[in-house]
Design a protein around this motif. Structure first.
Motif, PDB file in Angstrom:
ATOM      1  N   GLU A  36       0.838  -1.201   0.000  1.00 54.79           N
ATOM      2  CA  GLU A  36       0.000   0.000   0.000  1.00 54.79           C
ATOM      3  C   GLU A  36       0.881   1.264   0.000  1.00 54.79           C
ATOM      4  O   GLU A  36       0.632   2.199  -0.759  1.00 54.79           O
ATOM      5  CB  GLU A  36      -0.937  -0.013   1.201  1.00 54.79           C
ATOM      6  N   TYR A  37       1.908   1.268   0.850  1.00 54.81           N
ATOM      7  CA  TYR A  37       2.819   2.415   0.877  1.00 54.81           C
ATOM      8  C   TYR A  37       3.538   2.548  -0.469  1.00 54.81           C
ATOM      9  O   TYR A  37       3.686   3.653  -1.002  1.00 54.81           O
ATOM     10  CB  TYR A  37       3.838   2.240   2.017  1.00 54.81           C
ATOM     11  N   CYS A  58       2.627   1.653  -3.489  1.00 56.48           N
ATOM     12  CA  CYS A  58       1.752   2.143  -4.577  1.00 56.48           C
ATOM     13  C   CYS A  58       1.256   3.565  -4.327  1.00 56.48           C
ATOM     14  O   CYS A  58       1.144   4.356  -5.271  1.00 56.48           O
ATOM     15  CB  CYS A  58       0.542   1.222  -4.740  1.00 56.48           C
ATOM     16  N   ASN A  59       0.940   3.872  -3.072  1.00 55.08           N
ATOM     17  CA  ASN A  59       0.257   5.136  -2.789  1.00 55.08           C
ATOM     18  C   ASN A  59       1.149   6.257  -2.300  1.00 55.08           C
ATOM     19  O   ASN A  59       0.730   7.418  -2.295  1.00 55.08           O
ATOM     20  CB  ASN A  59      -0.871   4.892  -1.780  1.00 55.08           C
ATOM     21  N   LYS A  60       2.369   5.929  -1.858  1.00 57.94           N
ATOM     22  CA  LYS A  60       3.291   6.961  -1.379  1.00 57.94           C
ATOM     23  C   LYS A  60       4.581   6.975  -2.202  1.00 57.94           C
ATOM     24  O   LYS A  60       4.994   8.004  -2.724  1.00 57.94           O
ATOM     25  CB  LYS A  60       3.643   6.730   0.104  1.00 57.94           C
ATOM     26  N   PRO A 118       4.081   7.556  -6.321  1.00 57.56           N
ATOM     27  CA  PRO A 118       3.731   8.949  -6.637  1.00 57.56           C
ATOM     28  C   PRO A 118       4.891   9.911  -6.372  1.00 57.56           C
ATOM     29  O   PRO A 118       5.093  10.864  -7.138  1.00 57.56           O
ATOM     30  CB  PRO A 118       2.555   9.233  -5.687  1.00 57.56           C
TER      31      PRO A 118
END
Lengths: 103, 103
Positions: free
Chosen positions: A19-20, A22-24, A27
């Protein structure tokens, strides 16, 4: 077009926070690399070629650039901050490969 | 979406005919798998993460499907003819991984 692949070996007892990643992390990488980054991809390992076998890599990240030079110019100035973020999502030592996209 | 990656390790003294792989093998695979095959990609290894280092894989081929079940249904009936074509372009034993596409 070239592709920079970052392979995270599927080692027992290691962590990987998808999750980190892909999302942090991704980006942030995209923001740092700007227009030089043509495309990106992330995959999570499900299994090997034999039914029930473990995947070689728990995760893979791929970054696409026009050329090796374009990658180096874009990545170099941000290498320290991008690499410095790695411990936030994994304790795995990734393997890196640069490839030429044929198809 | 899932991705089936076929990794060809960069072993010294082994052959890999990229032209055959791109122009004969992959079109044959596409023809056999039909509409179940959503997309495909081929890359040739250029180098590792360190300047001047060798790539881990001399070549990688990737096949995308809607699901693991879609891959198995499409590939199973043609596994023998697809695998039987491998010696025509390489004597490397490939490694296979199935991954879930996250980005």
């Amino acid at each position: 077009m070239i592709k920079v692949s970052v392979f995270y070996p599927n080692e027992k007892g290691k962590k990987f926070d998808m999750e980190y990643y892909c999302n942090k992390h991704m980006p942030m990488v995209q923001q740092k690399l700007g227009n030089a980054l043509k495309s990106r991809a992330v995959e999570q390992g499900l299994g090997g070629g034999e039914p029930g076998s473990r995947p070689i890599y728990i995760a893979m990240g791929h970054l696409y650039f026009d050329s090796v030079e374009a990658f180096q110019s874009a990545f170099g100035p941000h290498a320290q901050s991008i690499m410095g973020d790695v411990p936030n999502y994994t304790d795995i030592q990734p393997a890196i490969q640069i490839s030429e996209v044929k198809i």
